[in-house]
Design an enzyme around this catalytic site. Structure first.
Site, PDB file in Angstrom:
ATOM      1  N   GLU A 167     -13.478  -8.486   2.638  1.00  0.00           N
ATOM      2  CA  GLU A 167     -13.459  -7.026   2.177  1.00  0.00           C
ATOM      3  C   GLU A 167     -12.260  -6.292   2.574  1.00  0.00           C
ATOM      4  O   GLU A 167     -12.596  -5.046   2.786  1.00  0.00           O
ATOM      5  CB  GLU A 167     -14.797  -6.538   2.665  1.00  0.00           C
ATOM      6  CG  GLU A 167     -16.181  -7.176   2.474  1.00  0.00           C
ATOM      7  CD  GLU A 167     -16.306  -7.789   1.111  1.00  0.00           C
ATOM      8  OE1 GLU A 167     -15.449  -7.662   0.153  1.00  0.00           O
ATOM      9  OE2 GLU A 167     -17.362  -8.335   0.751  1.00  0.00           O
ATOM     10  N   GLY A 168     -11.091  -6.868   2.691  1.00  0.00           N
ATOM     11  CA  GLY A 168     -10.046  -6.185   2.884  1.00  0.00           C
ATOM     12  C   GLY A 168      -9.551  -6.578   4.335  1.00  0.00           C
ATOM     13  O   GLY A 168     -10.248  -6.361   5.416  1.00  0.00           O
ATOM     14  N   THR A 169      -8.389  -7.134   4.654  1.00  0.00           N
ATOM     15  CA  THR A 169      -7.912  -7.485   6.126  1.00  0.00           C
ATOM     16  C   THR A 169      -7.659  -6.202   7.029  1.00  0.00           C
ATOM     17  O   THR A 169      -7.466  -5.138   6.028  1.00  0.00           O
ATOM     18  CB  THR A 169      -6.789  -8.394   5.877  1.00  0.00           C
ATOM     19  OG1 THR A 169      -5.669  -7.604   5.527  1.00  0.00           O
ATOM     20  CG2 THR A 169      -6.891  -9.757   5.507  1.00  0.00           C
TER      21      THR A 169
END
Length: 390
Positions: free
Chosen positions: A366-368
């Site tokens: 869900e997004g680094t």
């Protein structure tokens, strides 16, 4: 307009019931999940009966109609158990249901929302072998075919793909990379459609029981009414709106699991003796416990604030910030838990080792952390240029 959500008194009773269920049913089942790398179907059925797949679905479609703060608090409580129990339901709740509710046509809502609320598992197809956050590199295509489309491409690391009945697939409907990602559209694709196949479930470092795999799309013919919202070029915006909820869900899971990890560390520190006394009496052990508590408290406060703003429809920076901080916090708490256990923390017979492996993914999906830093900074600069006060 903010969603008022479930009646507060009813919600409080639900949370109390869920806390008991987590401790009395889910945590005792963890050994079986670890052994089989899957959640026993009777437990999934129990979760369906409790309405855990329809928490965010509007009541008129068979759900509970929770608002964002209520949903996020539910995920935090559920996140005290091993991550697989959140993963099996969270894609339905925070991403696919959100996308359908905000962008779906009436026909799409009527068809899919009741089924999702009843527990038909869904998955979210954005990431590809050659693209994740970089939508310009997306290779999956949706070509016009009469009144419908033909999809070709593949998706990677798709949570719940092996069990899913429905996939929300992002695909290019324009060969050029257009401004604001208008070349990407979203499609509702039943997983039993001809040409859709699922790869073997991937073996992972941790998070056993939560299954991910590739999805392959080979000349997949879908009708025109499978286009989410009935309009091309809105897919990426839909994905990003859904990711805000997804990021808050991961932040909530990080907070819930960090609480479990810290409780385990405290218990071990009070039981393990060295030099004739519990190691909890040693100041450097106390420092690790105190740092963990302070960081967890900060993450919980961020989470509640971000969820409240998301309920008002304005939480891009806050959701990204909460997810970034909470996921990194959970990793630090897990690391300290291993350190407090000492040599035992490196052994699989103790939970600390599993907590350490399970937590690592939170800073990636869900997004680094690095992508979220860019999201936060770009939105800060955009708001500054527009004269919006911080």
């Amino acid at each position: 307009m903010a969603n008022s959500g479930m009646d507060p008194e009813v919600f409080t009773q639900f949370i109390e019931q869920l806390e008991r269920y987590v401790r009395e049913r889910l945590i005792p089942a963890e050994e079986e999940v670890l052994a089989n790398d899957s959640i026993p179907e009777p437990l999934v059925d129990e979760m369906r009966e409790m309405g855990l797949f329809g928490l965010t679905t509007p009541e008129e479609f068979g759900g509970s109609g929770m608002n964002v703060p209520q949903y996020i608090e539910t995920i935090r409580v559920l996140g005290y158990a091993m991550p697989a129990f959140r993963s099996i339901a969270s894609i339905n709740l925070g991403m696919v249901c959100s996308a359908l509710t905000k962008s779906g046509t009436d026909e799409q809502k009527n068809e899919w929302l009741p089924r999702i609320a009843a527990g038909e598992i869904a998955c979210f197809g954005l990431t590809e072998p050659g693209s994740g956050s970089d939508s310009a590199a997306m290779a999956t295509t949706a070509k016009r075919d009469g009144n419908g489309y033909i999809l070709n491409g593949s998706k990677r690391y798709i949570t719940n793909a092996p069990q899913a009945k429905l996939a929300l697939i992002m695909a290019r409907t324009n060969d050029e990379a257009l401004p604001r990602n208008a070349h990407v559209s979203a499609f509702l694709v039943p997983m039993d459609t001809d040409g859709v196949s699922v790869g073997k479930a991937d073996k992972k470092m941790g998070q056993f029981g939560s299954q991910i795999s590739d999805i392959y799309l080979d000349e997949v013919k879908i009708p025109g009414n499978a286009l989410l919202g009935g309009e091309e070029g809105k897919g990426f915006a839909t994905a990003m709106q859904s990711l805000d909820n997804g990021r808050l869900s991961v932040a909530a899971a990080s907070c819930g699991y960090a609480r479990r990890i810290l409780d385990t560390a405290i218990k071990y520190a009070t039981e393990r003796k060295a030099f004739g006394e519990p190691i909890s009496q040693f100041q450097l052990i106390q420092a690790m416990l105190a740092d963990s508590q302070a960081e967890l408290y900060a993450a919980e406060c961020m989470l509640r604030d971000a969820a409240a703003k998301a309920n008002e429809g304005k939480a891009i920076i806050e959701a990204a910030s909460a997810k970034m901080f909470a996921s990194e916090m959970c990793n630090r708490v897990a690391d300290r838990c291993v350190q407090i256990h000492g040599g035992a923390g490196y052994l699989a017979e103790y939970e600390a080792e599993r907590f350490y492996r399970d937590s690592r993914i939170y800073t990636i999906y869900e997004g680094t952390t690095q992508i979220l830093q860019l999201v936060i900074a770009k939105n800060m600069l955009r708001e500054f240029s527009a004269g919006i006060p911080a």
